[in-house]
Design a protein around this motif. Structure first.
Motif, PDB file in Angstrom:
ATOM      1  N   UNK A 802       0.869  -1.178   0.000  1.00 41.17           N
ATOM      2  CA  UNK A 802       0.000   0.000   0.000  1.00 41.17           C
ATOM      3  C   UNK A 802       0.906   1.227   0.000  1.00 41.17           C
ATOM      4  N   UNK A 803       0.914   1.950  -1.109  1.00 41.68           N
ATOM      5  CA  UNK A 803       1.844   3.073  -1.225  1.00 41.68           C
ATOM      6  C   UNK A 803       1.145   4.301  -1.791  1.00 41.68           C
ATOM      7  N   UNK A 804       1.857   5.418  -1.687  1.00 38.69           N
ATOM      8  CA  UNK A 804       1.423   6.665  -2.310  1.00 38.69           C
ATOM      9  C   UNK A 804       1.895   6.610  -3.761  1.00 38.69           C
ATOM     10  N   UNK A 805       1.000   6.222  -4.645  1.00 35.18           N
ATOM     11  CA  UNK A 805       1.408   5.834  -5.991  1.00 35.18           C
ATOM     12  C   UNK A 805       1.692   7.028  -6.889  1.00 35.18           C
ATOM     13  N   UNK A 812      -2.328   6.319   1.061  1.00 38.72           N
ATOM     14  CA  UNK A 812      -1.824   5.127   0.367  1.00 38.72           C
ATOM     15  C   UNK A 812      -2.947   4.223  -0.120  1.00 38.72           C
ATOM     16  N   UNK A 813      -2.678   3.530  -1.220  1.00 36.61           N
ATOM     17  CA  UNK A 813      -3.659   2.593  -1.768  1.00 36.61           C
ATOM     18  C   UNK A 813      -2.935   1.341  -2.236  1.00 36.61           C
ATOM     19  N   UNK A 814      -3.654   0.202  -2.318  1.00 38.31           N
ATOM     20  CA  UNK A 814      -3.016  -1.054  -2.748  1.00 38.31           C
ATOM     21  C   UNK A 814      -2.491  -0.927  -4.174  1.00 38.31           C
ATOM     22  N   UNK A 815      -1.282  -1.415  -4.375  1.00 49.28           N
ATOM     23  CA  UNK A 815      -0.724  -1.372  -5.724  1.00 49.28           C
ATOM     24  C   UNK A 815       0.344  -2.453  -5.883  1.00 49.28           C
ATOM     25  N   UNK A 816       0.760  -2.638  -7.108  1.00 55.79           N
ATOM     26  CA  UNK A 816       1.826  -3.585  -7.441  1.00 55.79           C
ATOM     27  C   UNK A 816       2.963  -2.809  -8.073  1.00 55.79           C
ATOM     28  N   UNK A 817       4.163  -2.991  -7.551  1.00 54.44           N
ATOM     29  CA  UNK A 817       5.360  -2.395  -8.147  1.00 54.44           C
ATOM     30  C   UNK A 817       6.053  -3.450  -8.990  1.00 54.44           C
ATOM     31  N   UNK A 910      -2.393  12.231   6.663  1.00 49.94           N
ATOM     32  CA  UNK A 910      -2.369  12.579   5.239  1.00 49.94           C
ATOM     33  C   UNK A 910      -1.044  13.230   4.847  1.00 49.94           C
ATOM     34  N   UNK A 911      -0.460  14.002   5.775  1.00 48.92           N
ATOM     35  CA  UNK A 911       0.739  14.755   5.423  1.00 48.92           C
ATOM     36  C   UNK A 911       1.997  13.890   5.388  1.00 48.92           C
ATOM     37  N   UNK A 912       1.947  12.683   5.935  1.00 47.86           N
ATOM     38  CA  UNK A 912       3.159  11.869   6.024  1.00 47.86           C
ATOM     39  C   UNK A 912       3.548  11.283   4.669  1.00 47.86           C
ATOM     40  N   UNK A 913       4.867  11.105   4.524  1.00 50.74           N
ATOM     41  CA  UNK A 913       5.355  10.544   3.262  1.00 50.74           C
ATOM     42  C   UNK A 913       5.882   9.134   3.483  1.00 50.74           C
ATOM     43  N   UNK A 914       6.336   8.505   2.403  1.00 45.57           N
ATOM     44  CA  UNK A 914       6.899   7.159   2.434  1.00 45.57           C
ATOM     45  C   UNK A 914       8.212   7.162   1.662  1.00 45.57           C
ATOM     46  N   UNK A 915       8.945   6.059   1.804  1.00 38.67           N
ATOM     47  CA  UNK A 915      10.172   5.879   1.032  1.00 38.67           C
ATOM     48  C   UNK A 915      10.088   4.559   0.274  1.00 38.67           C
ATOM     49  N   UNK A 916      10.386   4.619  -1.013  1.00 41.23           N
ATOM     50  CA  UNK A 916      10.500   3.393  -1.815  1.00 41.23           C
ATOM     51  C   UNK A 916      11.987   3.050  -1.922  1.00 41.23           C
ATOM     52  N   UNK A 917      12.355   1.848  -1.477  1.00 41.36           N
ATOM     53  CA  UNK A 917      13.742   1.390  -1.577  1.00 41.36           C
ATOM     54  C   UNK A 917      13.819   0.441  -2.770  1.00 41.36           C
ATOM     55  N   UNK A 918      14.606   0.815  -3.766  1.00 43.23           N
ATOM     56  CA  UNK A 918      14.717  -0.009  -4.974  1.00 43.23           C
ATOM     57  C   UNK A 918      16.187  -0.368  -5.171  1.00 43.23           C
ATOM     58  N   UNK A 923      22.929  -0.337  -8.592  1.00 49.40           N
ATOM     59  CA  UNK A 923      22.789   0.743  -7.626  1.00 49.40           C
ATOM     60  C   UNK A 923      21.531   0.559  -6.788  1.00 49.40           C
ATOM     61  N   UNK A 924      21.443   1.368  -5.734  1.00 48.49           N
ATOM     62  CA  UNK A 924      20.244   1.398  -4.894  1.00 48.49           C
ATOM     63  C   UNK A 924      19.773   2.839  -4.814  1.00 48.49           C
ATOM     64  N   UNK A 925      18.461   3.017  -4.836  1.00 44.30           N
ATOM     65  CA  UNK A 925      17.880   4.352  -4.707  1.00 44.30           C
ATOM     66  C   UNK A 925      16.784   4.321  -3.654  1.00 44.30           C
ATOM     67  N   UNK A 926      16.696   5.398  -2.895  1.00 43.35           N
ATOM     68  CA  UNK A 926      15.575   5.592  -1.980  1.00 43.35           C
ATOM     69  C   UNK A 926      14.794   6.793  -2.504  1.00 43.35           C
ATOM     70  N   UNK A 927      13.561   6.512  -2.936  1.00 42.76           N
ATOM     71  CA  UNK A 927      12.720   7.555  -3.523  1.00 42.76           C
ATOM     72  C   UNK A 927      11.705   8.006  -2.471  1.00 42.76           C
ATOM     73  N   UNK A 928      11.524   9.311  -2.386  1.00 45.03           N
ATOM     74  CA  UNK A 928      10.536   9.861  -1.462  1.00 45.03           C
ATOM     75  C   UNK A 928       9.177   9.857  -2.156  1.00 45.03           C
ATOM     76  N   UNK A 929       8.168   9.333  -1.474  1.00 47.43           N
ATOM     77  CA  UNK A 929       6.814   9.290  -2.043  1.00 47.43           C
ATOM     78  C   UNK A 929       5.928  10.207  -1.196  1.00 47.43           C
ATOM     79  N   UNK A 930       4.971  10.888  -1.792  1.00 49.16           N
ATOM     80  CA  UNK A 930       4.521  10.767  -3.189  1.00 49.16           C
ATOM     81  C   UNK A 930       5.288  11.642  -4.183  1.00 49.16           C
ATOM     82  N   UNK A 931       6.278  12.425  -3.745  1.00 52.19           N
ATOM     83  CA  UNK A 931       6.938  13.356  -4.677  1.00 52.19           C
ATOM     84  C   UNK A 931       7.742  12.651  -5.755  1.00 52.19           C
ATOM     85  N   UNK A 932       8.139  11.391  -5.498  1.00 46.64           N
ATOM     86  CA  UNK A 932       8.928  10.572  -6.434  1.00 46.64           C
ATOM     87  C   UNK A 932      10.303  11.181  -6.707  1.00 46.64           C
TER      88      UNK A 932
END
Length: 1152
Positions: A802-805, A812-817, A910-918, A923-932
């Motif tokens: 469940x992420x900020x897509x 956040x909503x259910x999704x598939x990466x 609502x104001x909180x963000x997430x991090x996507x670790x890929x 390489x590795x990247x940590x993306x801030x969500x929802x700003x991407x």
């Protein structure tokens, strides 16, 4: 005083430099609002890499030994490894540095020591009195090759036979050679004109230690008198000797020969054997010698007080028994039992009640070391049943093709798996306890449950309890049960895409909380399993077939005929749900006779009885399309809360709703991009009805996609304004060329498939397997079944969460990466029906979100952190018994389905963000969500590539753990990606390591180190410190049994055992010094190195300090003694000099 650690200082420097570069990065990519607040607790000092334990059968075994007092078994291998086994749960692995094959092992019985003889002519003395055994002494023979060793019970003198036929004697305390040598020419004298060959046997007479029996390969046996240094008797036989064994009374011995005969000799009658037996030879009527048989490689003679002796032998079968399996023969009185083995016999030993060779042996079991198994036979019960083996030696029962490791599982999982697995156990084992029961268990500091799952070439899946550095099989699942099996090769379907092992497991996806299991097999099949404690009878196995092709060719398909929705071509993918329907057609072909719409395997159409445990929920198969075989699946994910499973390959991606048994998504990789595809792609083969402009492709890729638009087929889409007559002619010409070349390309594709199958999945455990494995492709995909596959973009990673897509999302909503091999990450949104009742009635809406992220290299793993830096686990449905009683209302069943989200995102503001670790292979990247936006980036490797990356929990925090192809194991903090550990551990030598390496929570990792063994390691400092306590102890203080009573008359008339003062015979005073050039003594690392390897924490430091103090004290006392000796010698010298001076003081020079 704190220990100075250079590694940690360097880690600090690299962390400092990397943090500086990251600050610059953050200026380029402004971080989110909450990023600075995340306190990362993991530091370099939390990490240390060390091997913990090795499980499984010793690969390529070559030697066997047993300590009858300590009850410890030792196995040596052709790669110089030593495996020691005590009671179940007490195991130890050691390795000779040289890696030479172990040719023989000898215990110093009840002394806590072991001598190993290696093929490089070295002898090693191992100290077993420490948890991690270490070499105390080594002796390297320079001029002779070692062939046989013998160490008498309670003796410190080791007899060493050589290839030249000589016997040397080694003092095992100092590991030095004695000057006493038995030369071959002295031993045989004039009894033979030729060289007698290498020494194949040495043993002393059980009743007289002064008599040594020496067996030479050519067939000559010599009884040597050690005191008089001459031969008492010489026994000659025409056939080569393989082994010799004494009767405990010392009056007879038995030899095994290369023609399948046994000869029994009286010690005092050297002229001819008392008896010649051919155990498996056909007895001819006219008194002629029986026909020769295969060599008897080993024989043992063991006596009992109450009956006939046992003669146990390996080999000796007649030559006409073609195809017969290897056998162990047990002769007891008039009965002869032939026990067939599954693999060839390497060695065997008879376990006896007494360690004394001059007493009745009373054998109770035979341990048989086979090429790929260890068998223990009960000699005391009728029929000689085998003992149930408690060691985890069946990992390789079928070759391992993949494995997964789960640490910190739910506590009720292991008992549940054990209860269903207990019903699978075989019957007919011996009722006695396992007799190898030496040693003591370690103190388990780790209390969390650990489970290892192995997938195998025969389609089986095994669950193992791996808690507290032990291993025990819990449950075995046979996935091939749902398919029809072909009786022989002629009956086999021509749809197979692999020659052998069509059910081999490639990927395992398991949800420990819901107990849902999903596997992907080599025949492009996916099976979903649900755990149940009830037995069920499935009338019809639920089945779906999916057409998934990168660029299909519909030239031969008439325009008017549209395939059913379930089997839609890739181009006309439909993200909307497809209603459940009956089994699709399993046998159709296109007009030109090519296989089409046919799966590789045939699902059983008869009712299937499913035992308690894992039961089939749904079988999904990719089908042949227009003569093209389905490509093997490269990634797989399942979510029990959403009721979805998704899988992908080099053609595209498919998502299935396993609750409604419907295909939700069927897209090619190109279609995931929409209009954002940055790569210029040429279609592999143009279609008859598709326009060259590719307008049909654009129907589903315009900006934000509306589901209604996506339902259009590319073949029924808009017409292109550029469709001219010239283009039509070109198309017709290409059609002809394509029709002519189709057979050829299909043949090449099949050949490539066969070749790649041999590379990617081992089908046997032969040594040459590794040679095949050595060619390593950097592509993630596991099979090559078409010419252009390597250039295709393959689905390499899938993750439900469940992420900020989208950038505008506030919750956040259910999704598939989805991650691909070119480094692209897509997000597909999932619109699930509200409530459990609606879930089974309404369709799940699936659509690409338009979010696309890019990295360098193939994407391997994705995970998500909340605003506080905690790992967000995917939602799951807690396990409930699915097969409830029929009387209960169906609605009650549905009410039980309450998905649980353990994700912190469900309660986020609502104001909180997430991090996507890929993590990609570069390489590795940590993306801030929802700003991407990219919050942090770390280039893991420039010259190599990452094979396995996992986001794991450790010490109440999370980190990224990576294993690179260049052998480095690295960890990075999250979310800032600070380097915490970088250790060179293991270079990639074959595909097996790449296929099986995996990290788990709490600093655990494992890989398949050989085709039969799992090596576990830890990267946690805490586990390394506790390892010494967790390891079992091999040596335990046990009193040696009393020697047999000689009896009054034997003592009176001298009939008992004769002892020998070997010290007097072999010591330096009587035999002199051995030649220095004959052997070189090498002091071993001994106890200190053992302690170093065992622990490096506080306990280890204390132990080392104590050991160093002891050593220093010992050296000081030695120094003191030497000083005192020097002082006394100086005193005596000055006294002597003074006397001389007085004597000659008044004499003239001519008086001297």
């Amino acid at each position: 005083m704190r220990k100075f650690n250079i590694r940690k200082v360097l880690d600090g420097l690299t962390a400092g430099s990397s943090s500086a570069s990251q600050q610059q990065q953050q200026q380029q990519h402004p971080p989110g609002n909450r990023e600075p607040e995340i306190q990362e607790t993991l530091q370099s000092e939390h990490f240390q890499l060390c091997k913990t334990v090795r499980h499984g059968f010793p690969y390529q075994p070559s030697a066997l030994a047993f300590d009858p007092v300590q009850k410890i078994l030792a196995v040596g291998t052709q790669t110089g490894a030593l495996r020691l086994f005590g009671r179940p749960g007490v195991e130890c692995y050691c390795q000779h540095d040289s890696g030479a094959a172990v040719i023989q092992l000898q215990f110093l019985i009840n002394e806590g020591a072991l001598v190993s003889a290696l093929a490089d002519d070295t002898l090693h003395l191992w100290n077993l009195r420490q948890k991690r055994p270490a070499v105390l002494h080594s002796l390297k023979f320079c001029r002779e090759r070692v062939t046989f060793c013998h160490l008498p019970f309670q003796s410190k003198w080791l007899y060493v036979g050589t290839e030249r036929g000589n016997i040397h004697i080694v003092n095992v305390e100092s590991f030095t050679l004695s000057g006493y040598v038995i030369m071959w020419n002295k031993a045989i004298e004039l009894s033979s004109k030729a060289h007698p060959g290498p020494v194949v046997h040495i043993s002393d007479n059980p009743m007289d230690e002064g008599k040594l029996l020496i067996g030479f390969e050519s067939g000559t046996v010599v009884l040597w008198d050690l005191k008089s240094k001459k031969a008492d008797y010489r026994y000659t036989y025409d056939e080569a000797i393989h082994s010799v064994a004494w009767h405990h009374e010392g009056k007879q011995f038995i030899c095994s020969h290369s023609d399948g005969t046994l000869t029994i000799w009286n010690v005092r009658s050297p002229a001819k054997p008392v008896q010649t037996i051919t155990p498996h030879g056909k007895q001819l009527k006219d008194g002629k010698k029986p026909e020769p048989c295969k060599p008897i490689l080993k024989v043992e003679l063991k006596t009992t007080r109450s009956g006939e002796p046992f003669i146990i032998l390996s080999g000796g079968l007649s030559y006409d028994t073609v195809g017969r399996r290897p056998c162990l023969t047990v002769m007891h009185g008039k009965s002869t039992a032939v026990l067939e083995m599954d693999y060839s016999i390497v060695d065997f030993l008879t376990l006896c009640e007494t360690p004394y060779p001059n007493d009745f042996q009373e054998p109770y079991a035979v341990v048989v070391l086979l090429e790929k198994d260890l068998v223990l036979i009960d000699l005391a019960q009728n029929g000689y049943p085998i003992f149930e083996n408690p060691y985890p030696l069946s990992i390789h029962e079928s070759p391992v093709t993949c494995c997964e490791y789960f640490a910190d599982c739910p506590v009720d999982l292991i008992p549940a798996l054990y209860s269903v697995g207990a019903r699978q156990k075989r019957q007919g084992y011996s009722k006695k306890e396992w007799p190898i029961n030496g040693g003591n268990w370690g103190l388990g500091a780790q209390s969390y449950p650990e489970i290892i799952i192995t997938g195998h070439a025969d389609g089986s899946v095994k669950f193992w309890d791996a808690s507290a550095i032990t291993l025990q099989v819990l449950y075995k699942l046979k996935t091939s049960k749902v398919f029809e099996k072909s009786r022989n090769k002629d009956d086999r379907q021509n749809t197979d895409i692999v020659d052998e092992d069509p059910y081999a497991i490639q990927i395992i996806s398991w949800c420990p909380e819901s107990r849902m299991l999903c596997i992907a097999g080599v025949s492009a099949h996916v099976i979903i399993y649900r755990f149940s404690k009830q037995e069920v009878l499935t009338e019809v196995i639920p089945m779906l077939e999916v057409r998934l092709l990168y660029e299909i060719n519909d030239v031969d398909t008439p325009e008017g005929e549209q395939p059913p929705p379930l089997s839609t071509p890739v181009g006309s993918s439909n993200p909307q749900p497809i209603p459940p329907q009956s089994h699709p057609s399993t046998s159709s072909s296109s007009s030109d006779g090519l296989r089409d719409n046919v799966p590789c395997l045939k699902v059983k159409n008869s009712p299937l009885k499913q035992s308690p445990g894992y039961q089939t929920e749904l079988v999904i198969q990719l089908v042949w399309v227009g003569g093209e075989p389905p490509q093997q699946i490269t990634s797989l994910a399942l979510n029990s809360s959403y009721g979805l499973v998704v899988f992908g390959n080099c053609n595209g991606i498919a998502m299935v709703d396993y609750l409604q048994k419907a295909v939700l998504l069927n897209l090619s990789t190109i279609e995931l991009y929409g209009s954002n595809d940055p790569y210029r792609r040429e279609p592999r083969s143009p279609r008859k009805s598709r326009q060259p402009s590719g307008a049909g492709l654009c129907d589903i890729t315009e900006g934000t996609v509306v589901p209604e638009d996506r339902c259009k087929s590319p073949t029924s889409g808009s017409s292109s304004p550029h469709n001219s007559d010239d283009e039509q002619k070109v198309n017709n010409f290409i059609e002809k060329v394509k029709t002519q070349s189709r057979k050829f390309s299909k043949m090449v594709a099949n050949d490539l498939a066969k070749m790649s199958r041999k590379l990617s999945l081992p089908t046997d455990l032969k040594p040459d397997l590794d040679v095949k494995d050595n060619s390593f492709s950097r592509s993630r995909s596991s099979s090559v079944t078409s010419i252009d596959k390597e250039s295709r973009e393959t689905i390499s990673a899938l993750h439900f969460c469940e992420t900020l897509t989208r950038k505008a999302d506030s919750s956040p909503s259910p999704c598939l990466w989805v991650g691909t091999t070119v480094g692209t990450a897509f997000v597909i949104t999932l619109n699930l029906p509200p409530g459990p009742e609606q879930r089974l009635l309404q369709p799940v809406i699936v659509s690409p979100s338009g979010t696309i992220l890019r990295l360098k290299g193939a994407i391997l793993r994705m995970a998500f952190l909340d605003a506080t830096g905690c790992l967000m686990s995917p939602a799951y449905e807690p396990w409930k018994e699915h097969n409830v009683a029929e009387e209960k209302d169906e609605k009650e069943k549905l009410k039980k389905r309450r998905p649980v989200s353990v994700s912190p995102s469900s309660s986020q503001e609502i104001s909180e963000n997430q991090y996507a670790v890929i993590c990609s292979e570069k390489q590795a990247k940590v993306m801030s969500l929802p700003t991407q936006s990219c919050a942090y980036k770390q280039n893991i490797t420039e010259t190599s590539f990452v094979l396995r990356g996992d986001i794991v929990a450790l010490s109440n925090s999370v980190c990224l753990a990576c294993f690179c192809a260049n052998g480095h194991i690295m960890t990075f903090s999250l979310p800032s990606l600070r380097p915490l550990l970088d250790v060179y551990y293991l270079p990639l030598t074959n595909m097996r390591i790449a296929r099986t390496f995996c990290f788990a929570n709490n600093g655990q990792a494992l890989y398949l180190v050989s085709p039969t063994e799992i090596q576990r390691l830890t990267y946690s400092q805490e586990t390394c410190e506790n390892l010494q306590e967790m390891l079992g102890e091999l040596f335990t203080p046990v009193e040696t049994p009393e020697a047999p009573n000689r009896g009054f008359f034997k003592g009176l008339f001298g009939g008992g055992a004769q002892s020998l003062d070997r010290e007097e015979l072999f010591g330096e005073s009587s035999s002199g010094k051995a030649s220095r050039s004959l052997a070189q003594h090498i002091p071993g690392p001994g106890g200190i190195e053992g302690v170093k390897g065992a622990a490096s924490g506080v306990v280890g430091e204390l132990a080392r300090a104590r050991l160093a103090l002891d050593e220093r004290g010992q050296k000081l006392s030695d120094l003191e003694e030497r000083t005192a000796a020097m002082m006394s010698s100086a005193d005596s010298f000055s006294k002597h000099a003074h006397e001389m001076m007085l004597k000659y003081k008044d004499k003239k020079w001519y008086q001297f």
